[in-house]
Design a protein around this motif. Structure first.
Motif, PDB file in Angstrom:
ATOM      1  N   THR A  33      48.068  34.352  38.724  1.00 13.08           N
ATOM      2  CA  THR A  33      48.307  35.676  39.651  1.00 13.08           C
ATOM      3  C   THR A  33      46.874  36.303  39.600  1.00 13.08           C
ATOM      4  O   THR A  33      46.610  36.649  40.654  1.00 13.08           O
ATOM      5  N   VAL A  34      46.260  36.437  38.452  1.00 17.70           N
ATOM      6  CA  VAL A  34      45.033  37.171  38.373  1.00 17.70           C
ATOM      7  C   VAL A  34      43.919  36.295  38.914  1.00 17.70           C
ATOM      8  O   VAL A  34      42.890  36.828  39.681  1.00 17.70           O
ATOM      9  N   LEU A  35      43.615  35.138  38.853  1.00 17.36           N
ATOM     10  CA  LEU A  35      42.922  34.313  38.917  1.00 17.36           C
ATOM     11  C   LEU A  35      42.958  34.125  40.797  1.00 17.36           C
ATOM     12  O   LEU A  35      41.742  34.063  41.222  1.00 17.36           O
ATOM     13  N   PHE A  36      43.849  34.289  41.526  1.00 17.03           N
ATOM     14  CA  PHE A  36      43.863  33.932  43.002  1.00 17.03           C
ATOM     15  C   PHE A  36      44.312  35.349  43.659  1.00 17.03           C
ATOM     16  O   PHE A  36      44.519  35.243  44.882  1.00 17.03           O
ATOM     17  N   SER A  37      44.018  36.576  42.818  1.00 16.15           N
ATOM     18  CA  SER A  37      44.482  37.877  43.349  1.00 16.15           C
ATOM     19  C   SER A  37      43.046  38.330  44.010  1.00 16.15           C
ATOM     20  O   SER A  37      43.048  39.404  44.679  1.00 16.15           O
ATOM     21  N   PHE A  38      41.804  37.680  43.917  1.00 17.17           N
ATOM     22  CA  PHE A  38      40.831  38.301  44.415  1.00 17.17           C
ATOM     23  C   PHE A  38      40.689  38.039  46.125  1.00 17.17           C
ATOM     24  O   PHE A  38      41.165  37.022  46.384  1.00 17.17           O
ATOM     25  N   PRO A  39      40.002  38.793  46.667  1.00 14.84           N
ATOM     26  CA  PRO A  39      39.887  38.542  48.251  1.00 14.84           C
ATOM     27  C   PRO A  39      39.318  37.096  48.475  1.00 14.84           C
ATOM     28  O   PRO A  39      38.373  36.705  47.766  1.00 14.84           O
ATOM     29  N   GLU A  40      39.327  36.816  49.684  1.00 14.85           N
ATOM     30  CA  GLU A  40      38.682  35.328  50.056  1.00 14.85           C
ATOM     31  C   GLU A  40      37.460  35.188  49.801  1.00 14.85           C
ATOM     32  O   GLU A  40      36.779  33.974  49.565  1.00 14.85           O
ATOM     33  N   GLN A  41      36.615  36.224  49.996  1.00 15.98           N
ATOM     34  CA  GLN A  41      34.963  36.071  49.920  1.00 15.98           C
ATOM     35  C   GLN A  41      34.772  35.870  48.635  1.00 15.98           C
ATOM     36  O   GLN A  41      33.692  35.582  48.300  1.00 15.98           O
ATOM     37  N   TYR A  42      35.527  35.859  47.487  1.00 19.83           N
ATOM     38  CA  TYR A  42      35.352  35.731  46.158  1.00 19.83           C
ATOM     39  C   TYR A  42      36.261  34.425  45.600  1.00 19.83           C
ATOM     40  O   TYR A  42      36.610  34.532  44.603  1.00 19.83           O
ATOM     41  N   SER A  43      36.290  33.506  46.609  1.00 14.85           N
ATOM     42  CA  SER A  43      37.240  32.406  46.516  1.00 14.85           C
ATOM     43  C   SER A  43      36.608  31.421  45.106  1.00 14.85           C
ATOM     44  O   SER A  43      36.998  30.544  44.462  1.00 14.85           O
ATOM     45  N   TRP A  44      35.178  31.614  45.250  1.00 10.76           N
ATOM     46  CA  TRP A  44      34.508  31.013  44.256  1.00 10.76           C
ATOM     47  C   TRP A  44      34.982  31.199  42.658  1.00 10.76           C
ATOM     48  O   TRP A  44      34.660  30.294  41.748  1.00 10.76           O
ATOM     49  N   ILE A  45      35.425  32.377  42.552  1.00 13.12           N
ATOM     50  CA  ILE A  45      35.970  32.835  41.028  1.00 13.12           C
ATOM     51  C   ILE A  45      36.817  31.820  40.497  1.00 13.12           C
ATOM     52  O   ILE A  45      36.950  31.619  39.337  1.00 13.12           O
ATOM     53  N   SER A  46      37.656  30.991  41.280  1.00 17.68           N
ATOM     54  CA  SER A  46      38.596  30.269  40.999  1.00 17.68           C
ATOM     55  C   SER A  46      37.880  28.993  40.083  1.00 17.68           C
ATOM     56  O   SER A  46      38.695  28.238  39.583  1.00 17.68           O
ATOM     57  N   TYR A  47      36.654  28.688  40.574  1.00 14.48           N
ATOM     58  CA  TYR A  47      36.063  27.553  39.843  1.00 14.48           C
ATOM     59  C   TYR A  47      34.931  28.123  38.972  1.00 14.48           C
ATOM     60  O   TYR A  47      34.325  27.329  38.129  1.00 14.48           O
ATOM     61  N   HIS A  48      34.747  29.473  38.669  1.00 17.36           N
ATOM     62  CA  HIS A  48      34.072  30.139  37.551  1.00 17.36           C
ATOM     63  C   HIS A  48      34.414  29.615  36.102  1.00 17.36           C
ATOM     64  O   HIS A  48      33.453  29.421  35.624  1.00 17.36           O
ATOM     65  N   ARG A  49      35.500  29.505  36.027  1.00 22.42           N
ATOM     66  CA  ARG A  49      35.848  29.142  34.401  1.00 22.42           C
ATOM     67  C   ARG A  49      35.311  27.739  34.155  1.00 22.42           C
ATOM     68  O   ARG A  49      35.013  27.383  32.995  1.00 22.42           O
ATOM     69  N   TRP A  50      35.075  26.914  35.044  1.00 21.31           N
ATOM     70  CA  TRP A  50      34.917  25.694  34.878  1.00 21.31           C
ATOM     71  C   TRP A  50      33.319  25.535  34.491  1.00 21.31           C
ATOM     72  O   TRP A  50      32.799  24.633  33.852  1.00 21.31           O
ATOM     73  N   SER A  51      32.382  26.705  35.212  1.00 22.27           N
ATOM     74  CA  SER A  51      31.226  26.640  35.063  1.00 22.27           C
ATOM     75  C   SER A  51      30.933  27.159  33.627  1.00 22.27           C
ATOM     76  O   SER A  51      29.776  26.695  33.055  1.00 22.27           O
ATOM     77  N   VAL A  52      31.578  28.322  33.085  1.00 21.17           N
ATOM     78  CA  VAL A  52      31.504  28.545  32.036  1.00 21.17           C
ATOM     79  C   VAL A  52      31.754  27.385  30.890  1.00 21.17           C
ATOM     80  O   VAL A  52      31.190  27.361  29.699  1.00 21.17           O
TER      81      VAL A  52
END
Length: 137
Positions: free
Chosen positions: A99-118
């Motif tokens: 719910t937190v991961l996908f609650s960001f606006p669409e322009q920040y959809s890259w954040i769903s892949y951020h954890r894998w880069s970490v």
């Protein structure tokens, strides 16, 4: 190949990438655009501590590589720090509430892949420090 010089260099690159990867959402996402605090606080201790430890790891690796500290001590400390950061990163990546991961606006959809880069940066750091510890010890 001189593994005793190459491995800490790989660890240094991993440390800098990990610190940068942890910091990117805090810098790139506008305040109020989503639950950034909840995103960073996911898991038992959150991910912000990993960014701080990655910067400490740079100091440890450089001091061991330049022999300002006993290389065996620096390699052991670097390995333990890298293992800790990898463990926290894995725990954090899988503890993020969807719910937190996908609650960001669409322009920040890259954040769903951020954890894998970490996780990738933490893995690179771990490989570099493990090679350094193996070569020194």
């Amino acid at each position: 190949m001189d593994i005793e010089r190459t491995a800490p260099a790989v660890g240094l690159v991993g440390s800098v990438l990990l610190a940068a990867a942890v910091a990117v959402p805090a810098v790139a996402v506008e305040s109020g655009a989503g639950p950034m605090a909840a995103y960073y606080a996911s898991g038992p201790v959150g991910i912000a501590i990993v960014g701080l430890l990655a910067l400490v790891e740079v100091i440890v690796l450089l001091s061991g590589r330049q022999e300002r500290t006993d290389p065996a001590t620096a390699a052991g400390l670097a390995f333990v720090l890298a293992l800790t950061m990898l463990g926290i990163s894995v725990t954090w990546a899988f503890a993020i509430d969807p719910t937190v991961l996908f609650s960001f606006p669409e322009q920040y959809s890259w954040i769903s892949y951020h954890r894998w880069s970490v996780l990738g940066a933490a893995s690179l750091l771990f490989v570099g420090t493990a090679g350094y510890a193996r070569s020194v010890l």
